[in-house]
Motif scaffolding. Structure first.
Motif, PDB file in Angstrom:
ATOM      1  N   ILE A 210      28.856  29.466  41.381  1.00 50.56           N
ATOM      2  CA  ILE A 210      28.431  30.631  40.613  1.00 50.56           C
ATOM      3  C   ILE A 210      29.177  30.660  39.290  1.00 50.56           C
ATOM      4  O   ILE A 210      30.322  30.197  39.209  1.00 50.56           O
ATOM      5  CB  ILE A 210      28.673  31.939  41.411  1.00 50.56           C
ATOM      6  CG1 ILE A 210      28.068  33.146  40.685  1.00 50.56           C
ATOM      7  CG2 ILE A 210      30.158  32.138  41.691  1.00 50.56           C
ATOM      8  CD1 ILE A 210      28.092  34.421  41.527  1.00 50.56           C
ATOM      9  N   THR A 211      28.534  31.152  38.240  1.00 58.21           N
ATOM     10  CA  THR A 211      29.223  31.256  36.954  1.00 58.21           C
ATOM     11  C   THR A 211      30.243  32.385  37.015  1.00 58.21           C
ATOM     12  O   THR A 211      30.090  33.342  37.791  1.00 58.21           O
ATOM     13  CB  THR A 211      28.241  31.546  35.805  1.00 58.21           C
ATOM     14  OG1 THR A 211      27.679  32.856  35.984  1.00 58.21           O
ATOM     15  CG2 THR A 211      27.129  30.512  35.765  1.00 58.21           C
ATOM     16  N   ILE A 212      31.273  32.287  36.200  1.00 59.45           N
ATOM     17  CA  ILE A 212      32.276  33.359  36.156  1.00 59.45           C
ATOM     18  C   ILE A 212      31.627  34.657  35.696  1.00 59.45           C
ATOM     19  O   ILE A 212      31.973  35.743  36.181  1.00 59.45           O
ATOM     20  CB  ILE A 212      33.448  32.963  35.240  1.00 59.45           C
ATOM     21  CG1 ILE A 212      34.278  31.857  35.906  1.00 59.45           C
ATOM     22  CG2 ILE A 212      34.327  34.174  34.926  1.00 59.45           C
ATOM     23  CD1 ILE A 212      35.503  31.442  35.118  1.00 59.45           C
ATOM     24  N   LYS A 213      30.676  34.550  34.787  1.00 61.72           N
ATOM     25  CA  LYS A 213      29.970  35.751  34.318  1.00 61.72           C
ATOM     26  C   LYS A 213      29.286  36.475  35.475  1.00 61.72           C
ATOM     27  O   LYS A 213      29.450  37.682  35.653  1.00 61.72           O
ATOM     28  CB  LYS A 213      28.939  35.370  33.258  1.00 61.72           C
ATOM     29  CG  LYS A 213      28.062  36.533  32.797  1.00 61.72           C
ATOM     30  CD  LYS A 213      26.972  36.060  31.846  1.00 61.72           C
ATOM     31  CE  LYS A 213      26.010  37.187  31.510  1.00 61.72           C
ATOM     32  NZ  LYS A 213      24.928  36.737  30.592  1.00 61.72           N
ATOM     33  N   ASP A 214      28.514  35.734  36.269  1.00 61.99           N
ATOM     34  CA  ASP A 214      27.800  36.360  37.391  1.00 61.99           C
ATOM     35  C   ASP A 214      28.763  36.818  38.478  1.00 61.99           C
ATOM     36  O   ASP A 214      28.561  37.876  39.098  1.00 61.99           O
ATOM     37  CB  ASP A 214      26.779  35.391  37.973  1.00 61.99           C
ATOM     38  CG  ASP A 214      25.593  35.177  37.049  1.00 61.99           C
ATOM     39  OD1 ASP A 214      25.368  36.027  36.158  1.00 61.99           O
ATOM     40  OD2 ASP A 214      24.898  34.151  37.202  1.00 61.99           O
ATOM     41  N   TYR A 215      29.796  36.012  38.712  1.00 64.30           N
ATOM     42  CA  TYR A 215      30.778  36.396  39.728  1.00 64.30           C
ATOM     43  C   TYR A 215      31.418  37.724  39.358  1.00 64.30           C
ATOM     44  O   TYR A 215      31.520  38.636  40.196  1.00 64.30           O
ATOM     45  CB  TYR A 215      31.869  35.333  39.878  1.00 64.30           C
ATOM     46  CG  TYR A 215      32.926  35.743  40.888  1.00 64.30           C
ATOM     47  CD1 TYR A 215      32.807  35.372  42.227  1.00 64.30           C
ATOM     48  CD2 TYR A 215      34.004  36.554  40.522  1.00 64.30           C
ATOM     49  CE1 TYR A 215      33.740  35.785  43.165  1.00 64.30           C
ATOM     50  CE2 TYR A 215      34.945  36.971  41.450  1.00 64.30           C
ATOM     51  CZ  TYR A 215      34.810  36.589  42.771  1.00 64.30           C
ATOM     52  OH  TYR A 215      35.731  37.018  43.694  1.00 64.30           O
ATOM     53  N   PHE A 216      31.878  37.851  38.116  1.00 65.60           N
ATOM     54  CA  PHE A 216      32.589  39.058  37.723  1.00 65.60           C
ATOM     55  C   PHE A 216      31.676  40.279  37.781  1.00 65.60           C
ATOM     56  O   PHE A 216      32.110  41.358  38.208  1.00 65.60           O
ATOM     57  CB  PHE A 216      33.173  38.922  36.312  1.00 65.60           C
ATOM     58  CG  PHE A 216      34.192  39.977  35.998  1.00 65.60           C
ATOM     59  CD1 PHE A 216      35.526  39.794  36.322  1.00 65.60           C
ATOM     60  CD2 PHE A 216      33.814  41.179  35.411  1.00 65.60           C
ATOM     61  CE1 PHE A 216      36.471  40.783  36.061  1.00 65.60           C
ATOM     62  CE2 PHE A 216      34.750  42.173  35.143  1.00 65.60           C
ATOM     63  CZ  PHE A 216      36.080  41.973  35.471  1.00 65.60           C
ATOM     64  N   LYS A 217      30.440  40.106  37.378  1.00 67.78           N
ATOM     65  CA  LYS A 217      29.500  41.224  37.449  1.00 67.78           C
ATOM     66  C   LYS A 217      29.324  41.678  38.895  1.00 67.78           C
ATOM     67  O   LYS A 217      29.350  42.880  39.193  1.00 67.78           O
ATOM     68  CB  LYS A 217      28.150  40.817  36.857  1.00 67.78           C
ATOM     69  CG  LYS A 217      27.115  41.936  36.863  1.00 67.78           C
ATOM     70  CD  LYS A 217      25.810  41.484  36.233  1.00 67.78           C
ATOM     71  CE  LYS A 217      24.790  42.615  36.247  1.00 67.78           C
ATOM     72  NZ  LYS A 217      23.490  42.196  35.632  1.00 67.78           N
ATOM     73  N   ASN A 218      29.142  40.717  39.800  1.00 66.65           N
ATOM     74  CA  ASN A 218      28.967  41.053  41.222  1.00 66.65           C
ATOM     75  C   ASN A 218      30.233  41.667  41.801  1.00 66.65           C
ATOM     76  O   ASN A 218      30.188  42.619  42.591  1.00 66.65           O
ATOM     77  CB  ASN A 218      28.588  39.806  42.018  1.00 66.65           C
ATOM     78  CG  ASN A 218      27.240  39.247  41.616  1.00 66.65           C
ATOM     79  OD1 ASN A 218      26.417  39.942  41.022  1.00 66.65           O
ATOM     80  ND2 ASN A 218      26.999  37.979  41.932  1.00 66.65           N
ATOM     81  N   TRP A 219      31.390  41.104  41.434  1.00 66.16           N
ATOM     82  CA  TRP A 219      32.673  41.593  41.950  1.00 66.16           C
ATOM     83  C   TRP A 219      32.957  43.010  41.489  1.00 66.16           C
ATOM     84  O   TRP A 219      33.338  43.875  42.295  1.00 66.16           O
ATOM     85  CB  TRP A 219      33.789  40.660  41.502  1.00 66.16           C
ATOM     86  CG  TRP A 219      35.166  41.129  41.865  1.00 66.16           C
ATOM     87  CD1 TRP A 219      35.777  41.031  43.086  1.00 66.16           C
ATOM     88  CD2 TRP A 219      36.104  41.777  41.001  1.00 66.16           C
ATOM     89  NE1 TRP A 219      37.037  41.579  43.033  1.00 66.16           N
ATOM     90  CE2 TRP A 219      37.259  42.042  41.759  1.00 66.16           C
ATOM     91  CE3 TRP A 219      36.071  42.144  39.655  1.00 66.16           C
ATOM     92  CZ2 TRP A 219      38.375  42.684  41.211  1.00 66.16           C
ATOM     93  CZ3 TRP A 219      37.178  42.787  39.110  1.00 66.16           C
ATOM     94  CH2 TRP A 219      38.322  43.049  39.900  1.00 66.16           C
ATOM     95  N   SER A 220      32.780  43.269  40.203  1.00 62.84           N
ATOM     96  CA  SER A 220      33.068  44.603  39.672  1.00 62.84           C
ATOM     97  C   SER A 220      32.127  45.645  40.254  1.00 62.84           C
ATOM     98  O   SER A 220      32.543  46.771  40.567  1.00 62.84           O
ATOM     99  CB  SER A 220      32.993  44.607  38.137  1.00 62.84           C
ATOM    100  OG  SER A 220      31.720  44.208  37.684  1.00 62.84           O
ATOM    101  N   ASP A 221      30.866  45.272  40.443  1.00 60.21           N
ATOM    102  CA  ASP A 221      29.911  46.204  41.045  1.00 60.21           C
ATOM    103  C   ASP A 221      30.282  46.501  42.491  1.00 60.21           C
ATOM    104  O   ASP A 221      30.214  47.651  42.944  1.00 60.21           O
ATOM    105  CB  ASP A 221      28.495  45.623  40.978  1.00 60.21           C
ATOM    106  CG  ASP A 221      27.464  46.569  41.585  1.00 60.21           C
ATOM    107  OD1 ASP A 221      27.227  47.638  40.986  1.00 60.21           O
ATOM    108  OD2 ASP A 221      26.909  46.238  42.647  1.00 60.21           O
ATOM    109  N   PHE A 222      30.707  45.473  43.214  1.00 60.64           N
ATOM    110  CA  PHE A 222      31.078  45.639  44.623  1.00 60.64           C
ATOM    111  C   PHE A 222      32.294  46.544  44.763  1.00 60.64           C
ATOM    112  O   PHE A 222      32.303  47.490  45.560  1.00 60.64           O
ATOM    113  CB  PHE A 222      31.369  44.268  45.239  1.00 60.64           C
ATOM    114  CG  PHE A 222      31.640  44.300  46.718  1.00 60.64           C
ATOM    115  CD1 PHE A 222      30.606  44.172  47.628  1.00 60.64           C
ATOM    116  CD2 PHE A 222      32.941  44.459  47.205  1.00 60.64           C
ATOM    117  CE1 PHE A 222      30.853  44.192  48.998  1.00 60.64           C
ATOM    118  CE2 PHE A 222      33.186  44.491  48.567  1.00 60.64           C
ATOM    119  CZ  PHE A 222      32.142  44.360  49.464  1.00 60.64           C
ATOM    120  N   GLU A 223      33.341  46.262  43.972  1.00 62.40           N
ATOM    121  CA  GLU A 223      34.595  46.995  44.104  1.00 62.40           C
ATOM    122  C   GLU A 223      34.534  48.392  43.497  1.00 62.40           C
ATOM    123  O   GLU A 223      35.101  49.339  44.038  1.00 62.40           O
ATOM    124  CB  GLU A 223      35.730  46.199  43.454  1.00 62.40           C
ATOM    125  CG  GLU A 223      36.015  44.857  44.107  1.00 62.40           C
ATOM    126  CD  GLU A 223      36.504  44.983  45.536  1.00 62.40           C
ATOM    127  OE1 GLU A 223      37.114  46.014  45.876  1.00 62.40           O
ATOM    128  OE2 GLU A 223      36.274  44.052  46.322  1.00 62.40           O
TER     129      GLU A 223
END
Length: 278
Positions: A210-223
């Motif tokens: 996964i790209t860091i961009k997509d990872y961070f978006k998913n992570w921030s939304d989750f947390e």
């Protein structure tokens, strides 16, 4: 010794006051207290300091920041982690075994993280952000945002070394809210502005790339969104599913303000009037 006991008593009263009593009171006189904590011992906060507050509140129901997978069918804790809240709750249950304990975090939180390819943190993204900033590759506005985030983070780290009174003070919420806003929202905006975060990839917790961009978006939304929203819904569920009249919510300090705000916006769901006292 008398002077020491008197000081201890004063501190306990101050903390209970700062808990926002988050007293949501209805005709049955239910009271909800939200205590912001840190999960691991610091110089001023540990299991004993949290236990002292629990003893003063005398809750009939304690909601702990855990997901349901760590509870059995009889709502007993399966595993007591080496964290402040677990240590305090374990001792309080020895003293008051009839006290109800319930989890209120996102159900199967850790499993959902893995399914979504997420880890608990996103350190690699922040490392790349630091490298970009140090190399002068941020725009002026993004550089200002990054510097503000780091300023708030330093204030937050200093705050974590304080007492429970410090952690639960109103002025602390401003710092913590600012840290969360810049960590999850403003940082995500910065990441979306630079191609390197799309070009850089990692192996997620589910072994997918996964790209860091997509990872961070998913992570921030989750947390920031998914977990907090689930916590609010689970707290409401537990309020209505038990006859407990005095309820204590033990939460990591970064969750306290979002929980408090969300609960105060749901008077019809809660049927409580919030009374704040400091």
């Amino acid at each position: 010794m008398k002077q020491k006991n008197r000081l201890t008593y004063i501190v306990i009263i101050l903390v209970i006051s700062c808990l926002t009593g988050y007293r949501y009171t209805n005709s049955k006189q239910k009271e909800i207290y939200i205590l912001g904590t840190v999960h691991h011992p610091t110089i001023n906060v540990n299991s004993d300091s949290i236990l002292r507050i629990i003893r003063q509140i005398k809750p009939s129901l304690i909601l702990i920041e855990s997901d349901s997978s760590n509870f059995d069918n009889q709502m007993n804790i399966k595993r007591y982690y080496e964290e402040n809240e677990y240590g305090a709750v374990k001792q309080y249950l020895i003293e008051h075994p009839s006290t109800l304990i319930r989890p209120y975090d996102l159900n199967n939180r850790d499993e959902q993280r893995i399914q979504n390819g997420l880890y608990a943190e996103a350190g690699f993204a922040f490392e790349l952000l630091n490298q970009m900033h140090s190399a002068g590759k941020f725009s002026q506005n993004d550089s200002i945002s990054w510097n503000r985030f780091n300023t708030y983070w330093r204030e937050y780290e200093l705050l974590l070394g304080g007492t429970l009174v410090d952690l639960n003070a109103v002025k602390s919420e401003v710092i913590i809210d600012s840290v969360s806003y810049y960590q999850y929202i403003k940082t995500n905006n910065i990441i979306e502005s630079y191609p390197i975060f799309t070009e850089s990839t990692l192996i997620g917790a589910n072994n997918d790339t996964i790209t860091i961009k997509d990872y961070f978006k998913n992570w921030s939304d989750f947390e920031y969104h998914k977990r907090n929203n689930a916590m609010v819904q689970n707290i409401i569920k537990h309020i209505h599913s038990t006859k407990a009249t005095r309820i204590l919510v033990l939460t990591g300090i970064k969750h306290k303000s979002p929980l408090k705000k969300a609960l105060s916006e749901k008077p019809n769901a809660l049927r409580f009037k919030m009374i704040e006292s400091y």
